[in-house]
Enzyme design. Structure first.
Site, PDB file in Angstrom:
ATOM      1  N   HIS A 180      41.661  -6.164  -1.124  1.00 14.67           N
ATOM      2  CA  HIS A 180      42.701  -5.204  -1.530  1.00 14.67           C
ATOM      3  C   HIS A 180      43.407  -5.821  -2.731  1.00 14.67           C
ATOM      4  O   HIS A 180      43.572  -7.046  -2.787  1.00 14.67           O
ATOM      5  CB  HIS A 180      43.792  -5.028  -0.471  1.00 14.67           C
ATOM      6  CG  HIS A 180      43.362  -4.446   0.836  1.00 14.67           C
ATOM      7  ND1 HIS A 180      42.928  -5.213   1.870  1.00 14.67           N
ATOM      8  CD2 HIS A 180      43.358  -3.163   1.277  1.00 14.67           C
ATOM      9  CE1 HIS A 180      42.654  -4.430   2.907  1.00 14.67           C
ATOM     10  NE2 HIS A 180      42.902  -3.182   2.586  1.00 14.67           N
ATOM     11  N   ASP A 224      45.950  -8.360  -1.804  1.00 14.62           N
ATOM     12  CA  ASP A 224      45.435  -9.585  -1.169  1.00 14.62           C
ATOM     13  C   ASP A 224      45.285 -10.721  -2.168  1.00 14.62           C
ATOM     14  O   ASP A 224      45.426 -11.894  -1.813  1.00 14.62           O
ATOM     15  CB  ASP A 224      44.017  -9.379  -0.594  1.00 14.62           C
ATOM     16  CG  ASP A 224      43.937  -8.321   0.468  1.00 14.62           C
ATOM     17  OD1 ASP A 224      44.975  -7.968   1.040  1.00 14.62           O
ATOM     18  OD2 ASP A 224      42.800  -7.856   0.740  1.00 14.62           O
TER      19      ASP A 224
HETATM   20  C1  XLS Z   1      42.168  -1.061   8.702  1.00 13.27           C
HETATM   21  C2  XLS Z   1      41.044  -0.945   7.768  1.00 13.27           C
HETATM   22  C3  XLS Z   1      41.233  -1.695   6.468  1.00 13.27           C
HETATM   23  C4  XLS Z   1      40.250  -1.178   5.456  1.00 13.27           C
HETATM   24  C5  XLS Z   1      40.603  -1.504   4.047  1.00 13.27           C
HETATM   25  O1  XLS Z   1      42.072  -0.705   9.860  1.00 13.27           O
HETATM   26  O2  XLS Z   1      39.871  -1.335   8.422  1.00 13.27           O
HETATM   27  O3  XLS Z   1      41.122  -3.054   6.665  1.00 13.27           O
HETATM   28  O4  XLS Z   1      38.970  -1.630   5.710  1.00 13.27           O
HETATM   29  O5  XLS Z   1      41.818  -1.013   3.672  1.00 13.27           O
END
Ligand code: XLS
Ligand code: NI
Ligand code: NI
Length: 438
Positions: free
Chosen positions: A101, A104
């Site tokens: 992200h 991140d």
């Molecule tokens: C949350 C999601 C997230 C997505 C990316 O439950 O899995 O981690 O994969 O935003």
């Protein structure tokens, strides 16, 4: 922050007999399966958020991991230390891809201006890392759900200024993904839903989301990004109801906005089970609609009702899902991202390796099992036989649209048919799977 993983030697394939816990028993990157290497079939990715960002906090207590790159301010120095550690980890694990992200990887930012600057600063460094280390970007995504500004949604927020901030994040992150050579861009609508119907204009929110997604697709074409855009379905958590609850719902949504040929899905097993679906159901629905994209591999806990995001370890389930993934043509731009986190008590550097090694070995076994199932495809043969009636005569006429309801009904009447019920052979077919799981 170099040093944290220094005591872990690069993970090698040692074979099923090895007793080395820090070695692959089944994941043999260059081994050919159905004419393609395991590495190319599986396209394994490690995710940034669970592996490098999460410090082990839960709702009842603080972080337990004490990673050296946590601790201080989330500034540029910390972001760079995390980046060093991440690529050091990738070098040792040897998986070909990673996912992130925007927030991140970058130093914390508040205002739109700060966001753009902070992301740009780290993307230069990420680009250099990718070049030097060779670990590629599978997909990028914007975190449009953590900051308090998104508490009532991003694209679906009642305030268009919030949607505009989200649009900025998506634009910047998609541009970055494109520049870094990513092959996908994910939109998970964490708060694109609602907590109570009493304050929510559902129809309008879905319209907002449809417009937002359309703008994202237009932007992809504008910048010439050749990768795919995927929505990641999830029924709830954090909001009570999410508009992208499962693959079938997402397809309906895409159809509604004319995006079914532009956008696919990133399927996550733990989200599938939260929606009351099986993992393989979601894969097969995506295949049926032609929107299969990528997988966020993990598992839930059968007793807990939330997204525990554990590393997957169910060989039967994974073999079954892998069979359908391969039957659908396998991964193209997508891959196997581990959207999974070690438990809060697994606070050593080594635990991050155990989680990923277990997941990669599991996928390798599932791949080999599924390939063996396809080689002598008894499931397919059974289904071909079961649906044979639809390939000719009346069945074919109905499917092609040549027949009217009158014609079909009159056929039943004139032939005075009385079709005998035929066994679905569920137990026999389940035995095929049991025997294929090796
Ligand atoms: C949350 C999601 C997230 C997505 C990316 O439950 O899995 O981690 O994969 O935003
Ligand atoms: Ni996910
Ligand atoms: Ni998830």
């Amino acid at each position: 922050m170099s040093g944290y993983f220094d005591h872990i030697d690069p993970i090698k394939f040692e074979g099923a007999e090895s007793e080395n816990d820090l070695a692959f028993k089944y994941y043999d990157a260059k081994k050919k399966v159905m004419g393609k290497t395991m590495e190319d079939h599986l396209r394994v990715a490690a995710c940034y958020w669970h592996t490098f960002c999460w410090d082990g906090f839960d709702v009842f207590g603080g972080g337990t991991f004490n990673r050296p790159w946590h601790g201080g301010q989330n500034d540029q120095a910390a972001a760079e230390a995390k980046l060093d550690a991440a690529f050091d980890f990738f070098d040792r694990l040897g998986q070909p891809f990673f996912c992130f992200h925007d927030v991140d990887i970058m130093a914390a930012a508040e205002t739109p201006k700060e966001h753009v600057e902070s992301l740009a600063k780290i993307i230069d460094k990420v680009e250099a890392k990718i070049e030097k280390h060779g670990t590629k970007l599978l997909w990028g995504t914007a975190n449009n759900f953590s900051h308090p500004r998104y508490m009532a949604g991003a694209a679906t927020n009642p305030n268009p200024d919030v949607a505009a901030f989200a649009a900025l994040q998506v634009r910047e992150c998609m541009n970055a993904t494109h520049r870094l050579g990513g092959s996908g861009y994910v939109l998970w609508g964490g708060r694109e839903g609602y907590d109570t119907i009493l304050n929510t204009n559902v129809g309008q929110e879905m319209e907002q989301l449809g417009r937002f997604l359309t703008m994202a697709v237009e932007h992809k074409h504008k910048i010439g990004f050749k990768g795919d855009i995927w929505i990641e379905p999830k029924p709830h958590e954090p909001t009570k109801h999410q508009y992208d609850r499962d693959v079938g719902t997402v397809y309906g949504f895409l159809k509604q906005y004319g995006l079914e040929n532009e956008v696919g899905v990133n399927i996550e097993p733990n989200h599938a089970t939260l929606a009351g679906n099986s993992f393989e159901h979601e894969v097969e629905m995506a295949n049926a609609f032609g929107i299969f994209g990528s997988i966020d591999f993990n598992r839930g806990d059968p007793q807990n009702g939330w997204d525990t995001d554990q590393f997957p370890n169910d060989l039967r389930e994974t073999t079954t899902a892998m069979y359908y993934i391969l039957k659908g043509g396998g991964f193209k731009n997508g891959g196997s991202n581990f959207d999974a986190k070690v438990r809060r008590q697994s606070n050593d550097a080594a635990d991050l390796f155990h989680g990923h090694i277990g997941g990669m070995d599991l996928l390798a076994r599932a791949l080999m099992n599924a390939a063996a199932m396809i080689e002598k495809d008894r499931l397919q043969a059974f289904k071909d036989e079961r649906y044979a009636g639809w390939r000719s005569g009346l069945g074919a006429k109905m499917l092609s649209g040549e027949a009217s309801l009158d014609e079909v009904a009159d056929h039943a009447l004139s032939e005075n048919t009385s079709p005998a019920p035929v066994s679905g052979r569920q137990e026999m077919l389940e035995n095929y799977i049991t025997n294929a799981v090796k």
